[in-house]
Scaffold this active site. Structure first.
Site, PDB file in Angstrom:
ATOM      1  N   HIS A   1      57.743  46.406  -8.996  1.00  0.00           N
ATOM      2  CA  HIS A   1      56.534  46.730  -9.578  1.00  0.00           C
ATOM      3  C   HIS A   1      56.236  48.126  -9.241  1.00  0.00           C
ATOM      4  CE1 HIS A   1      56.244  42.286  -8.475  1.00  0.00           C
ATOM      5  NE2 HIS A   1      56.642  41.851  -9.732  1.00  0.00           N
TER       6      HIS A   1
HETATM    7  S1  FES Z   1      55.869  46.516  -5.602  1.00  0.00           S
HETATM    8 FE1  FES Z   1      55.635  44.390  -6.404  1.00  0.00          FE
HETATM    9  S2  FES Z   1      56.856  43.179  -4.855  1.00  0.00           S
HETATM   10 FE2  FES Z   1      57.366  45.417  -4.527  1.00  0.00          FE
END
Ligand code: FES
Ligand code: HEM
Lengths: 423, 187
Positions: B152
């Site tokens: 993410h």
């Molecule tokens: S940014 Fe969501 S798990 Fe690393």
């Protein structure tokens, strides 16, 4: 004879059993002569389809379990063995894996049917809430099942989803360690997921029983959303709806068979045919399609706890929906504004599905936020307010009248329709 | 309960009813405590077992790790990054203004004194547990030169501190100690 049930069955064996355990009388009452509104459309098939689907999952699952090994070093290979060496193993697995997708398709249609026709409203609030419990248990079951083949998506999906609980303040980390039985997703995790994946479908059977029991107290809703007023409004369940359900089941099995035979990997991530590797995260982690809208909500806000709360909140609003919707009219057919907003909600949910399948970048972030915002706006603001403002169309006097007069609309006499009485 | 007893005793109910209510309450409470006591072994059986806990230390030889590179070792089933930092990376990590950090921490508190070139962190993104990339100089390391999480988009700096969300916290520093100049024991 004192203490024995009086049975009307002529067959002496059935009669003998029925006098001692009146299950035949019960089936006759609940599924034979059971008075059912006579104006069902095909959307009323999906509950029966979901039940059939549950049976299919349990049947294929039990036979898969006979050949599956819940151990990190053997799970992946045992599934490949099922696919290649076990007689009809490929069929069992493809039916089971695609069965999960079919189950969610059927259940989501069933739920949106309820939203459109107001089936969650009094007196069916509890029936609806039991339905939401079924959805939750189904999700947990499917999630844990997906971990069992121990491919890359299995492993990383399990990691990301169990980590959601680490967002709980203070005890979060302990909860996650407890869920894992270790310090990462590992053999203890796989073992317990197998155990629970085996158990939960049978819990579902129990909850579905309660769902049906509650249904048979209130009776079914119908496309007009008005109450049954007289026996003229109903038909005995058998043979009328056993037949209509059979037609639906045939179509459903056709679709199911086409999926299994011609596109068995349509819903499966190629990544899951790579054995789990705890040291390499796949470049893109995408959950199964049926979780995508919720996954999109999870990522809609740039805050860990916030995202988790929103995601669980998306289901929590369904729980209290019967009290959020203030309109006394059930069917969207007679709610000119709600009828349109229903479709907007559906579009928002489908949009969330697409957003969940893409990396949260650029336009997808914006779309995800707008759709998430609308989802909650619909349930928390629009429904409570709309019920007070909207002017419903006149309701027909009874189910039989529009049906026997050949038209869908209310008769002139029905124009002075009274608002729906609360049952 | 001690308070409610006399109050109900001189209430309007007959004393028999009061006594029965009390007994019901005590029985119910007893059963509840018993059920709880029985449930606890079931719940606790799901916590890490003795053998899982026993596998809790790992020794790492630092000699083969090239300057600027990091390696991944496994400790308690988790990846741990051991990074050989360049002088510029150390300097960059040490001079960041604390108020620009989401999870403020001094670089000096995340490494051992006198061994600032070695950064040891648990290689698990504090968002939802993916493994960030950036151990090799050829991998994407994000805008802060440390690690980048592909799941993410979280970014970490050369001290393993989170610099860009959604991760809420810095990469964790596991307990470890030097055993000689080129060997560490994690756990
Ligand atoms: S940014 Fe969501 S798990 Fe690393
Ligand atoms: C609510 C009903 C159920 C759902 C939604 C469900 C869902 C799933 C899913 C999504 C998978 C992964 C499929 C794959 O990619 O391979 C799976 C695997 C599995 N399930 Fe189920 N399942 C259900 C019931 C059952 C039952 C009742 C059993 C056993 C009694 C069972 C045993 C298994 C086994 C052994 C596997 C691993 C083999 C495989 O991956 O195909 N399941 N399940």
């Amino acid at each position: 004879m004192a203490g024995l049930h009086k049975s009307d069955f002529a067959n002496p064996v059935i009669n003998w059993i029925d006098t001692r355990l009146p299950i035949f009388t019960m089936m006759q009452k609940e599924y034979g002569v059971f008075p059912t509104p006579k104006n069902f459309n095909y959307f009323w098939n999906f509950g029966a389809l979901a039940m059939i689907n549950l049976v299919i999952m349990i049947a294929t699952g039990i036979f898969l379990a006979m050949n599956y090994t819940p151990h990190v070093s053997m799970a992946f290979d045992s599934v490949e063995r099922i696919m290649r060496d076990v007689n009809y193993g490929w069929l069992l697995r493809y039916v089971h894996a695609n069965g999960a997708s079919m189950f969610f398709i059927v259940t989501y249609i069933h739920i949106f049917r309820g939203l459109y026709y107001g089936s969650y409203k009094a007196p069916r609030e509890l029936l609806w809430m039991i339905g939401v419990v079924i959805l939750l248990v189904m999700m947990a079951t499917a999630f844990m099942g997906y971990v069992l083949p121990w491919g890359q998506m299995s492993y990383w999906g399990a990691t990301v989803i169990t980590n959601l609980f680490s967002a709980i303040p203070v005890v979060g980390e302990h909860v996650v360690t407890w869920l894992w039985g270790g310090f990462s997703v590992d053999n203890p995790t796989l073992n317990r997921f197998f155990s629970l994946h085996f158990l939960l479908p049978f819990v579902l059977v129990g909850v579905v029983f309660l769902h049906i029991a509650a249904l048979h107290v209130t009776g079914s809703n119908n496309p007009l959303g008005i109450d049954v007023k007289s026996p003229q409004d109903t038909l005995p369940f058998h043979p009328y709806y056993t037949m209509k359900d059979s037609v639906g089941i045939c179509v459903y099995l056709l679709v199911f068979a086409a999926l299994v035979c011609f596109a068995p990997n349509l819903f499966m991530a190629a990544e899951n045919y790579i054995p789990a590797n705890p040291l390499v995260t796949p470049s893109e982690i995408v959950p199964e399609w049926y979780f995508l809208p919720f996954y999109a909500i999870l990522r809609a806000v740039p805050s860990k706890l916030g995202g988790v709360l929103l995601m669980f909140g998306a289901i929590a609003v369904l729980f209290v929906l019967p009290w959020l919707d203030t309109s006394p009219v059930r069917s969207a057919k007679f709610r000119p504004i709600y009828r349109n907003l229903f479709w907007v909600l559906l579009i928002a949910v489908v949009t969330l599905g697409f957003v969940g399948a893409h990396r949260p970048e650029g336009i997808w972030v914006v779309l995800g936020r707008v759709a998430t915002f609308y989802y909650f706006l619909h349930f928390l603001v629009i429904l409570p307010v709309l019920g007070k403002l909207e002017r419903p169309l006149p309701l027909p006097e009874s189910i039989s009248r529009p049906v026997t007069s050949g038209g869908g609309g209310p008769l002139p006499g029905g124009a002075a329709a009274k608002p729906m009485e609360k049952a | 309960m001690a308070n409610s007893m006399p109050a109900t005793a001189d209430g309007q109910h007959g004393s028999d009813v009061t006594k029965r209510d009390f007994l019901k309450l005590v029985t119910g409470a007893g059963a509840l405590v018993g059920a709880g006591a029985l449930a606890w072994p079931l719940i606790d059986s799901m916590n890490p077992s003795a053998d899982v806990l026993a596998l809790s230390s790992t020794t790492v030889d630092l000699a083969p790790i090239q300057l600027g590179q990091a390696i991944t070792v496994v400790w308690r089933g988790k990846p741990v990054f051991v990074r050989h930092r360049t002088p510029e990376e150390i300097k960059g990590a040490a001079t960041v203004a604390q108020n620009t950090l989401a999870d403020p921490a001094l670089d000096s508190a995340r490494v051992k004194k006198g061994a600032e070139q070695w950064l040891v962190v648990v290689g698990i993104c504090t968002h939802l547990g993916c493994i960030p990339i950036g151990n090799k100089t050829t991998e994407a390391r994000g805008d802060f030169g440390g690690w980048f999480c592909p799941c993410h988009g979280s970014q970490y700096d050369t001290s393993g501190r989170v610099r860009h969300g959604p991760a809420p916290a810095n990469l964790a520093v596991p307990p470890y100690a030097f055993e000689g100049d080129t060997k560490i024991k994690i756990g």
